[in-house]
Structures are given as structure tokens and as C-alpha cells.
Design a protein around this motif. Structure first.
Motif, short mmCIF file in Angstrom:
data_model
loop_
_atom_site.label_atom_id
_atom_site.label_comp_id
_atom_site.label_asym_id
_atom_site.label_seq_id
_atom_site.Cartn_x
_atom_site.Cartn_y
_atom_site.Cartn_z
N VAL A 1 0.84 -1.20 0.00
CA VAL A 1 0.00 0.00 0.00
C VAL A 1 0.87 1.25 0.00
O VAL A 1 2.02 1.22 0.48
N TYR B 1 1.38 4.85 -7.48
CA TYR B 1 0.33 3.84 -7.72
C TYR B 1 0.27 3.48 -9.20
O TYR B 1 0.21 2.30 -9.57
N LYS C 1 -2.79 -0.50 -3.70
CA LYS C 1 -3.73 0.26 -2.89
C LYS C 1 -3.14 1.62 -2.50
O LYS C 1 -1.93 1.75 -2.29
N LEU D 1 -3.71 4.53 0.56
CA LEU D 1 -4.33 4.76 1.87
C LEU D 1 -4.14 6.22 2.23
O LEU D 1 -3.01 6.69 2.40
N ARG E 1 -9.53 11.26 -1.26
CA ARG E 1 -10.22 10.22 -2.05
C ARG E 1 -10.95 10.85 -3.23
O ARG E 1 -10.88 10.32 -4.36
N ASP F 1 -9.59 0.65 -4.95
CA ASP F 1 -8.16 0.69 -4.64
C ASP F 1 -7.83 1.77 -3.61
O ASP F 1 -6.65 2.03 -3.34
N LEU G 1 -8.27 3.34 0.24
CA LEU G 1 -8.61 3.15 1.65
C LEU G 1 -8.42 4.49 2.37
O LEU G 1 -7.53 5.26 2.02
N ASN H 1 -7.04 -4.99 6.54
CA ASN H 1 -7.07 -5.37 5.13
C ASN H 1 -5.94 -6.32 4.74
O ASN H 1 -5.71 -6.56 3.55
#
Length: 202
Positions: A47, A75, A82, A84, A102, A114, A116, A138
Motif C-alpha cells: 500500500v 500507484y 492500494k 491509503l 479520495r 483501490d 482506503l 485489510n
């Protein structure tokens, strides 16, 4: 030279030596903070943790946006499946920093599955503690930390204290560009280094 004068001279000599040692120590700590922020050891991880920063209602601040851009770039390069986002609600805020992050990532085409988030933390230490809980929930174990260069040393230390296997990847660009903003940030991080050290010894 009288005995009293020799004693006075010796006292000020020791004070000068102590001052030099303190200055050398502070320069060393500042150098360590700069060195850590200049590193980029991003590698395949579970992540990418993007540390929160201020948001203006539903819009990320320039500091947060730079962090988001870098995290999303990592990413897209396939270094982790993922993202975060950390950061809770500021005073009077409608949205948590992580919710703003987000929303930004979704607009950049990152799939919702994808992403969190945690919406509780207000400090870097809480960022790391909450991120660790999300990772545990997770089944994630390793992470790449994304923040501003001068923030990375403290973030890395707190990540380890929270049990996160972390690598650092500071933003290649930063809203803290001018000397005036950089030295204030650096002084702040030197202070936090010693505050955290004192707390760990108590």
C-alpha cells in the motif's frame, strides 16, 4: 592570573565548548532530517500511505495536492495496488482530509476499490496509528510513505513505532519551496525530533 580569574575563564571556556557541542548536535539532526527527505527507496509494497495535510473545504491545499500527485504517480507505476489516505476533520471542516484526498484520486481515475481511508487522525502520530489499523484490517503489511521531504524522518520513525514496515518516498516537489517556509518547517521538525526523543525516555 589570580585563582578567581582562572576559575572564571575556565567556566566560560566550558560554556563555549558546551555551546559548540549543542550546535553541532542540532546541525547533525537537521542534516539527518534533510538526508532522509532526499531519499527515495520506493519499491513494491502492499500500500501507498499518503499523509494528510490541510484541505480547503472539498479542495486539497497545495501541500496536500503535491502529496496526492506523488502518491498517485507511485500507484500508476505499479508499486502498490492500494492507496491509503490519512487525515481527519479539521476544526469546523465539512470533510476529512482523507475524504478530500479520495475525491481527488477518483477524479484522477483511481478506482474506488483501490482507495482506503481513515477519518480519525489529527496528528502525524495518529496518522500512523490509524494507518496501521487499516492495514491490519485489510491484510496489508508493507507500505510506501508519502509526505513532504522535511516531514519524512518523523513520519518514518512513527511508522516503525506503529509496526508498519515502511519505505520513504518524499514528494519531488513541495509547497515549501522558499527559504522562509523551508527553514520554519525544518526548525519545527528538529523540535519534534527532540520532543519525541524526550517522550521515549520518560
Amino acid at each position: 592570573m589570580s585563582r578567581r580569574r582562572r576559575q572564571r575563564t575556565g567556566f566560560w571556556g566550558w560554556c563555549l565548548r558546551l555551546l559548540v557541542l549543542v550546535l553541532l548536535w542540532l546541525v547533525g539532526v537537521a542534516g539527518y532530517i534533510e538526508w532522509t527527505g532526499a531519499r527515495d527507496d520506493a519499491a513494491a509494497s502492499d500500500v501507498i500511505i499518503v499523509l494528510g495535510a490541510a484541505a480547503y473545504d472539498a479542495k486539497p491545499s497545495p501541500v496536500l495536492e503535491e502529496r496526492l500527485r506523488h502518491g498517485i504517480d507511485l500507484y500508476r507505476r505499479g508499486l502498490a495496488p492500494k492507496l491509503l489516505f490519512t487525515g481527519g476533520f479539521g476544526t469546523g471542516a465539512r470533510f476529512a482530509e482523507s475524504q478530500v484526498a479520495r475525491r481527488y484520486a477518483l477524479r484522477q481515475g483511481v478506482p474506488e476499490g483501490d482507495i482506503l481511508i481513515e477519518t480519525v487522525s489529527r496528528t502525524t502520530q495518529q496518522n500512523m496509528q490509524q494507518a496501521a489499523l487499516v492495514m491490519q484490517a485489510n491484510g496489508l503489511h508493507s507500505a510506501i510513505l508519502v509526505s513532504d521531504p522535511l516531514h519524512m524522518a518523523r513520519a518514518m520513525r512513527l511508522a516503525r513505532q506503529s509496526g508498519i514496515q515502511a519505505r520513504v518516498s518524499a514528494t519531488p516537489t513541495s509547497a515549501f519551496r522558499t527559504w522562509n517556509t523551508r527553514w520554519k518547517f525544518l526548525v519545527q521538525e528538529v523540535y519534534f525530533f527532540h520532543r519525541d526523543l524526550a517522550e521515549s525516555l520518560l
